[in-house]
Design a protein around this motif. Sequence first.
Motif, PDB file in Angstrom:
ATOM      1  N   SER A 195       0.834  -1.205   0.000  1.00  0.00           N
ATOM      2  CA  SER A 195       0.000   0.000   0.000  1.00  0.00           C
ATOM      3  C   SER A 195       0.865   1.249   0.000  1.00  0.00           C
ATOM      4  O   SER A 195       0.581   2.223  -0.709  1.00  0.00           O
ATOM      5  CB  SER A 195      -0.924   0.009   1.224  1.00  0.00           C
ATOM      6  OG  SER A 195      -1.845  -1.048   1.179  1.00  0.00           O
ATOM      7  N   SER A 196       1.924   1.242   0.791  1.00  0.00           N
ATOM      8  CA  SER A 196       2.826   2.388   0.871  1.00  0.00           C
ATOM      9  C   SER A 196       3.531   2.621  -0.463  1.00  0.00           C
ATOM     10  O   SER A 196       3.628   3.757  -0.944  1.00  0.00           O
ATOM     11  CB  SER A 196       3.862   2.172   1.982  1.00  0.00           C
ATOM     12  OG  SER A 196       3.236   1.990   3.234  1.00  0.00           O
ATOM     13  N   ILE A 197       4.001   1.541  -1.076  1.00  0.00           N
ATOM     14  CA  ILE A 197       4.689   1.647  -2.367  1.00  0.00           C
ATOM     15  C   ILE A 197       3.737   2.179  -3.439  1.00  0.00           C
ATOM     16  O   ILE A 197       4.077   3.098  -4.199  1.00  0.00           O
ATOM     17  CB  ILE A 197       5.255   0.277  -2.794  1.00  0.00           C
ATOM     18  CG1 ILE A 197       6.387  -0.145  -1.844  1.00  0.00           C
ATOM     19  CG2 ILE A 197       5.770   0.331  -4.240  1.00  0.00           C
ATOM     20  CD1 ILE A 197       6.872  -1.564  -2.075  1.00  0.00           C
ATOM     21  N   PHE A 198       2.546   1.618  -3.508  1.00  0.00           N
ATOM     22  CA  PHE A 198       1.573   2.039  -4.515  1.00  0.00           C
ATOM     23  C   PHE A 198       1.158   3.491  -4.318  1.00  0.00           C
ATOM     24  O   PHE A 198       0.989   4.245  -5.286  1.00  0.00           O
ATOM     25  CB  PHE A 198       0.331   1.141  -4.464  1.00  0.00           C
ATOM     26  CG  PHE A 198       0.586  -0.284  -4.845  1.00  0.00           C
ATOM     27  CD1 PHE A 198       1.672  -0.635  -5.642  1.00  0.00           C
ATOM     28  CD2 PHE A 198      -0.263  -1.299  -4.401  1.00  0.00           C
ATOM     29  CE1 PHE A 198       1.914  -1.960  -5.997  1.00  0.00           C
ATOM     30  CE2 PHE A 198      -0.032  -2.613  -4.758  1.00  0.00           C
ATOM     31  CZ  PHE A 198       1.056  -2.946  -5.549  1.00  0.00           C
ATOM     32  N   SER A 199       0.973   3.892  -3.063  1.00  0.00           N
ATOM     33  CA  SER A 199       0.538   5.262  -2.769  1.00  0.00           C
ATOM     34  C   SER A 199       1.603   6.271  -3.186  1.00  0.00           C
ATOM     35  O   SER A 199       1.304   7.306  -3.794  1.00  0.00           O
ATOM     36  CB  SER A 199       0.239   5.399  -1.273  1.00  0.00           C
ATOM     37  OG  SER A 199      -0.197   6.696  -0.965  1.00  0.00           O
ATOM     38  N   ILE A 200       2.861   5.970  -2.876  1.00  0.00           N
ATOM     39  CA  ILE A 200       3.965   6.861  -3.249  1.00  0.00           C
ATOM     40  C   ILE A 200       4.111   6.927  -4.768  1.00  0.00           C
ATOM     41  O   ILE A 200       4.301   8.000  -5.348  1.00  0.00           O
ATOM     42  CB  ILE A 200       5.279   6.384  -2.599  1.00  0.00           C
ATOM     43  CG1 ILE A 200       5.191   6.560  -1.075  1.00  0.00           C
ATOM     44  CG2 ILE A 200       6.480   7.161  -3.154  1.00  0.00           C
ATOM     45  CD1 ILE A 200       6.336   5.919  -0.317  1.00  0.00           C
ATOM     46  N   ALA A 201       4.016   5.764  -5.422  1.00  0.00           N
ATOM     47  CA  ALA A 201       4.149   5.717  -6.881  1.00  0.00           C
ATOM     48  C   ALA A 201       3.057   6.536  -7.549  1.00  0.00           C
ATOM     49  O   ALA A 201       3.318   7.290  -8.506  1.00  0.00           O
ATOM     50  CB  ALA A 201       4.092   4.264  -7.359  1.00  0.00           C
ATOM     51  N   GLU A 202       1.839   6.425  -7.058  1.00  0.00           N
ATOM     52  CA  GLU A 202       0.729   7.179  -7.636  1.00  0.00           C
ATOM     53  C   GLU A 202       0.932   8.684  -7.454  1.00  0.00           C
ATOM     54  O   GLU A 202       0.684   9.469  -8.366  1.00  0.00           O
ATOM     55  CB  GLU A 202      -0.593   6.761  -6.999  1.00  0.00           C
ATOM     56  CG  GLU A 202      -1.802   7.482  -7.598  1.00  0.00           C
ATOM     57  CD  GLU A 202      -3.108   7.054  -6.980  1.00  0.00           C
ATOM     58  OE1 GLU A 202      -4.126   7.023  -7.689  1.00  0.00           O
ATOM     59  OE2 GLU A 202      -3.119   6.753  -5.761  1.00  0.00           O
ATOM     60  N   TYR A 203       1.389   9.069  -6.280  1.00  0.00           N
ATOM     61  CA  TYR A 203       1.599  10.488  -6.007  1.00  0.00           C
ATOM     62  C   TYR A 203       2.618  11.100  -6.974  1.00  0.00           C
ATOM     63  O   TYR A 203       2.365  12.135  -7.588  1.00  0.00           O
ATOM     64  CB  TYR A 203       2.075  10.683  -4.567  1.00  0.00           C
ATOM     65  CG  TYR A 203       2.495  12.101  -4.259  1.00  0.00           C
ATOM     66  CD1 TYR A 203       1.550  13.089  -4.011  1.00  0.00           C
ATOM     67  CD2 TYR A 203       3.849  12.457  -4.260  1.00  0.00           C
ATOM     68  CE1 TYR A 203       1.936  14.397  -3.756  1.00  0.00           C
ATOM     69  CE2 TYR A 203       4.237  13.759  -4.003  1.00  0.00           C
ATOM     70  CZ  TYR A 203       3.277  14.724  -3.754  1.00  0.00           C
ATOM     71  OH  TYR A 203       3.665  16.013  -3.509  1.00  0.00           O
ATOM     72  N   PHE A 204       3.764  10.424  -7.130  1.00  0.00           N
ATOM     73  CA  PHE A 204       4.806  10.969  -8.000  1.00  0.00           C
ATOM     74  C   PHE A 204       4.427  10.896  -9.474  1.00  0.00           C
ATOM     75  O   PHE A 204       4.752  11.790 -10.251  1.00  0.00           O
ATOM     76  CB  PHE A 204       6.128  10.236  -7.758  1.00  0.00           C
ATOM     77  CG  PHE A 204       6.854  10.693  -6.529  1.00  0.00           C
ATOM     78  CD1 PHE A 204       7.476  11.932  -6.488  1.00  0.00           C
ATOM     79  CD2 PHE A 204       6.884   9.907  -5.396  1.00  0.00           C
ATOM     80  CE1 PHE A 204       8.138  12.377  -5.348  1.00  0.00           C
ATOM     81  CE2 PHE A 204       7.530  10.335  -4.241  1.00  0.00           C
ATOM     82  CZ  PHE A 204       8.164  11.577  -4.215  1.00  0.00           C
ATOM     83  N   LEU A 205       3.715   9.850  -9.843  1.00  0.00           N
ATOM     84  CA  LEU A 205       3.326   9.706 -11.250  1.00  0.00           C
ATOM     85  C   LEU A 205       2.321  10.767 -11.667  1.00  0.00           C
ATOM     86  O   LEU A 205       2.505  11.450 -12.684  1.00  0.00           O
ATOM     87  CB  LEU A 205       2.736   8.315 -11.487  1.00  0.00           C
ATOM     88  CG  LEU A 205       2.188   8.044 -12.896  1.00  0.00           C
ATOM     89  CD1 LEU A 205       3.295   8.159 -13.930  1.00  0.00           C
ATOM     90  CD2 LEU A 205       1.540   6.672 -12.960  1.00  0.00           C
ATOM     91  N   LEU A 206       1.268  10.942 -10.867  1.00  0.00           N
ATOM     92  CA  LEU A 206       0.195  11.843 -11.253  1.00  0.00           C
ATOM     93  C   LEU A 206       0.509  13.310 -10.962  1.00  0.00           C
ATOM     94  O   LEU A 206      -0.172  14.194 -11.473  1.00  0.00           O
ATOM     95  CB  LEU A 206      -1.103  11.435 -10.556  1.00  0.00           C
ATOM     96  CG  LEU A 206      -1.610  10.036 -10.922  1.00  0.00           C
ATOM     97  CD1 LEU A 206      -2.922   9.740 -10.208  1.00  0.00           C
ATOM     98  CD2 LEU A 206      -1.775   9.885 -12.426  1.00  0.00           C
ATOM     99  N   SER A 207       1.535  13.592 -10.166  1.00  0.00           N
ATOM    100  CA  SER A 207       1.904  14.979  -9.889  1.00  0.00           C
ATOM    101  C   SER A 207       2.984  15.478 -10.846  1.00  0.00           C
ATOM    102  O   SER A 207       3.362  16.644 -10.821  1.00  0.00           O
ATOM    103  CB  SER A 207       2.413  15.117  -8.443  1.00  0.00           C
ATOM    104  OG  SER A 207       3.586  14.343  -8.240  1.00  0.00           O
ATOM    105  N   ASN A 208       3.452  14.590 -11.726  1.00  0.00           N
ATOM    106  CA  ASN A 208       4.495  14.946 -12.683  1.00  0.00           C
ATOM    107  C   ASN A 208       3.976  14.696 -14.103  1.00  0.00           C
ATOM    108  O   ASN A 208       3.953  13.554 -14.568  1.00  0.00           O
ATOM    109  CB  ASN A 208       5.752  14.098 -12.427  1.00  0.00           C
ATOM    110  CG  ASN A 208       6.933  14.554 -13.264  1.00  0.00           C
ATOM    111  OD1 ASN A 208       6.784  14.968 -14.409  1.00  0.00           O
ATOM    112  ND2 ASN A 208       8.126  14.464 -12.687  1.00  0.00           N
TER     113      ASN A 208
END
Length: 231
Positions: A195-208
Motif C-alpha cells: 500500500s505504501s509503495i503504490f501510494s507513493i508511486a501514484e503520487y509521483f506519477l500523477l503529480s508529474n
Amino acid sequence: VDTEGNYESIYTFGHYEEPSASKITEFTKIITRGSKELILSPSHMVQTSSKTIPAMQIKKGDSLVSATSKDVTVRSVETIRLKNSGMYAPFTPSGYLVVNDMVVSNYVSLQAGEAKEYLAITKNVITPFTHQWIAHSMNAPHRMYCRLLACTKETYDDRGISKSISLPFTISEYIMASNTTFVQALFLLLVIVLSSIFSIAEYFLLSNPTMTTLVTATTIVFLRRNKKNVQ
C-alpha cells in the motif's frame, strides 16, 4: 459530487452485479433522523463524523457526514435481505462518493466484523493505517491504469467483482477467514508495505505531467506489442 459541490468522475465500477431473480442478498439499511436511507453491503464503509467504518458497525445515534448540510444522526440500523437487487460499487479518484446526500467509501473493509477504523495486525496490535487508506492505496495500480488509459472494457467475475481486483480481493478474503494468526499477520504486513509503495508511486506519477506522459506512452507501446505477440 463532493462536500464542496464539485463533481468527480466515476472511472470504473469495482463491483457490477446485475439483478438476479434467484439471488437473495443481505444488506445493512441505515435511516437517519431526516428519513434519508442508505442501503449497503454490511462490509461497505461509511463516513461518520469521526471515522470511516463498515456499515454493519454503524449504530443508532452515530453521526454521518452529509454532503449538503450538517452531519446527520442515525435513527435506526437494521439488516435486511433483498431479492433481485443487484450490487454496484462505483470507483472515484478520491475513494469516496455521495449516496443520497451521505458520504460513503468506494470500498469494503478487510476486517468488517470489528468496529475499528485502523487495520489490526493482531487483537492487541493496531496499526496507524486506516482501512480506507489501505483499500484506496491497494487499488492505486488499477486506478492509475484507468486514469491513464481509461477502463472502457472492464470485465467482472461471477460475483460481479472487477477482474482487475478480484484475485487480490479473493486472496485477502481467504487469508482473513483463516484461523492462522501468524499467516494473517504476515499477510497484513505485506499489504501495508505494498500500500505504501503504490501510494507513493501514484503520487509521483500523477503529480508529474512529464512522467505521466512517458508512462502512458510506454504502457501503450507495451500493450500493442503484447497484443501482436498473442496474435
